[in-house]
Write an enzyme that holds these catalytic residues in place. Structure first.
Site, PDB file in Angstrom:
ATOM      1  N   PHE A 236       0.866  -1.186   0.000  1.00 16.27           N
ATOM      2  CA  PHE A 236       0.000   0.000   0.000  1.00 16.27           C
ATOM      3  C   PHE A 236       0.896   1.228   0.000  1.00 16.27           C
ATOM      4  O   PHE A 236       1.713   1.402   0.901  1.00 16.27           O
ATOM      5  CB  PHE A 236      -0.914   0.020   1.228  1.00 16.27           C
ATOM      6  CG  PHE A 236      -1.845   1.203   1.244  1.00 16.27           C
ATOM      7  CD1 PHE A 236      -3.099   1.120   0.664  1.00 16.27           C
ATOM      8  CD2 PHE A 236      -1.467   2.396   1.825  1.00 16.27           C
ATOM      9  CE1 PHE A 236      -3.966   2.211   0.664  1.00 16.27           C
ATOM     10  CE2 PHE A 236      -2.310   3.494   1.840  1.00 16.27           C
ATOM     11  CZ  PHE A 236      -3.565   3.404   1.252  1.00 16.27           C
ATOM     12  N   ASP A 345       9.307   2.787   1.285  1.00 12.99           N
ATOM     13  CA  ASP A 345       8.150   3.526   1.782  1.00 12.99           C
ATOM     14  C   ASP A 345       8.044   3.328   3.295  1.00 12.99           C
ATOM     15  O   ASP A 345       7.587   2.286   3.773  1.00 12.99           O
ATOM     16  CB  ASP A 345       6.894   3.020   1.078  1.00 12.99           C
ATOM     17  CG  ASP A 345       5.620   3.732   1.534  1.00 12.99           C
ATOM     18  OD1 ASP A 345       5.676   4.466   2.545  1.00 12.99           O
ATOM     19  OD2 ASP A 345       4.571   3.539   0.898  1.00 12.99           O
TER      20      ASP A 345
END
Length: 519
Positions: A236, A345
């Protein structure tokens, strides 16, 4: 584990033993504070005289009152309560409320405790989707807000890319750059996690093209290269258009929205307990690495070059999916071999909850990434980048605000608190209590719970199915603990860095009571 936790009241007989132990701990802390106040009073009398006592001691007492935390959850209604439901009806006439859980009283919330508009006080082990670094209304942050010198910063929001304030560089140096990952000397601020990754993707594409030169044979249109990013199933990275192309969790997040045709690799599906499936998990990781490299080669061969690879150190929204540090080390080697940028991330994993400021530090690499994105506990969004990823022309990475300078002020204080109070070590200690407790619970309820996992307080556990998971979240909330789900059947635990061992014991006790009601 203690007796049943209170549902809708706060009387002595219904409060578990753990809460009373917690209250004794709080009383002990309070006693220390009162002794401190008395000694401070004596010093004030000696140094500034009795006349100066009242103002000096008043300021100290006010500070102490703000610092002392609540003594435990206190539930008055079910959640959402009557007031929350009324507010939801009002909001529904303006915007969608289908995802609203309940309305909060943030002025009354303190430390690890979130108070809702119906007066329910809950131990928050979710913290606004992992975005509260040092608890609610921390005195260090309220002090920043009330300092008259900061008034201009809070009143005026500048276009940071064009007309930054005088102190902007100083605040970046003392804030974001003070905790920069190894090997990074540049940072680009943004507002949120999605826009951080979206602009990081742009930086990767610009870097790749500038480095490669204008090669017309793989650009469909001059100036519009047909480049790609490789991402992983279960990842995600945000909800903007480019980020959605690399997000592969829930279908509803992508439904009806056009997407880029970019390569997607499998993420390792590890078997637990890890020590019992070492050989099987090693084979699974080797399979995923081989698949990722094969995708890079094939997409390069057909002229749609893979400019970069994006991955989370722990797939959070996708289900708290872990891979070994060795997996990430080898993946980094693949990106170097094929000239791909490596974007880590850290939007949810960064900020200290794993016991290190950045989760990728656990890999132990000297050159772990080319770009590291962040948000949530960092209060502002943005990404660290190597020098070569700095755009060569103005306005290529740009928007009006490029973040919010007020958050840089607050982050500077957050970092001071983390360092002075040793909160990274605290996350390790509290995480150890939490994870050991989750192991005990899955042993106690094997028909309900499995796959307890985590690093620091960044923990999770699986429930037997999605419906049971969702019911357990509601039961825990009505007993005074706020939790969040992830993936299809996981519960993720995301407390603030001020979450201590006694908070972990308190959480485990109430969580056990909620599970008992499912039997």
């Amino acid at each position: 584990m203690g007796p049943q936790t209170p549902h809708l009241q706060c009387s002595f007989n219904t409060v578990p033993v753990c809460i009373w132990v917690h209250r004794l701990h709080t009383f002990s802390a309070d006693l220390t504070i009162y002794i401190y106040i008395f000694l401070h009073w004596r010093i004030c009398c000696l140094v500034i005289g009795n006349a100066g006592f009242s103002h000096a001691i008043y300021r100290k007492i006010v500070h102490i009152q703000h610092y002392v935390e609540f003594d435990g959850p206190c539930m008055k209604t079910e959640v959402p309560g009557p007031r929350s439901k009324i507010l939801a009806q009002q909001l529904e006439s303006i915007q969608s409320v289908v995802q609203v859980n309940f309305f909060c009283d943030y002025e009354e919330s303190k430390g690890n405790y979130l108070v809702d508009v119906d007066g329910n006080r809950m131990l928050d082990v979710y913290t606004q989707i992992a975005s509260i670094p040092i608890g609610y209304n921390h005195p260090a942050l309220t002090k920043v807000m009330t300092d008259p010198k900061n008034m201009g910063t809070f009143v005026n929001r500048p276009a940071l890319g064009m007309m930054p304030p005088e102190q902007f560089s100083e605040k970046l140096v003392n804030g974001l750059m003070a905790v920069a990952p190894k090997g990074f000397s540049r940072v680009q601020t943004m507002a949120c996690g999605s826009c951080s990754n979206e602009n990081a993707y742009k930086a990767i594409f610009i870097w790749y093209r500038v480095r490669a030169g204008v090669l017309s044979f793989f650009f469909q249109v001059p100036g519009c290269p047909d480049l790609t990013l490789l991402s992983f199933m279960g990842g995600f990275h945000g909800r903007t258009l480019g980020c959605l192309a690399t997000t592969h969790t829930k279908a509803i997040q992508k439904l009806d929205v056009p997407s880029f045709d970019w390569p997607i690799a499998s993420f390792p599906q590890l078997r637990y307990p890890l020590d019992q499936f070492e050989r099987e998990n090693a084979r699974e990781e080797a399979r995923c690495l081989e698949e990722a490299e094969d995708l890079i080669v094939k997409w390069n061969q057909k002229g749609r070059h893979v400019a970069g690879v994006v991955i989370e150190p722990i797939q959070a929204e996708g289900g708290d999916n872990h891979a070994s540090f060795d997996f990430y080390t080898k993946l980094r080697g693949i990106t170097k071999k094929h000239g791909c940028a490596f974007l880590v991330d850290e939007v949810q994993t960064g900020g200290g909850s794993t016991g290190k400021f950045w989760a990728h530090e656990h890999w132990g690499l000297d050159d772990p990434a080319d770009i590291v994105s962040f948000s949530k506990k960092m209060l502002t969004g943005g990404y660290y980048q190597k020098d070569s990823f700095q755009p060569d022309k103005p306005f290529r990475i740009f928007n009006t605000w490029l973040g919010d300078h007020t958050k840089n002020l607050l982050l500077t204080e957050v970092i001071k608190v983390i360092k002075t109070e040793n909160l990274l070590d605290q996350a390790k200690r509290s995480g150890k209590v939490m994870l050991e407790g989750l192991y005990d619970l899955q042993d106690k309820y094997p028909h309900l719970l499995s796959k307890a996992r985590g690093i620091g307080t960044f923990c999770a556990i699986d429930v037997k199915d999605e419906d049971t998971r969702n019911l357990l979240l509601l039961k825990a909330r009505n007993k005074g603990v706020v939790l969040g789900g992830c993936g299809t059947q996981s519960i993720r635990f995301r407390p603030a860095l001020v979450f201590k061992e006694h908070h972990a014991h308190l959480f485990l006790d109430i969580f056990n009571d909620a599970i008992t009601e499912l039997k």
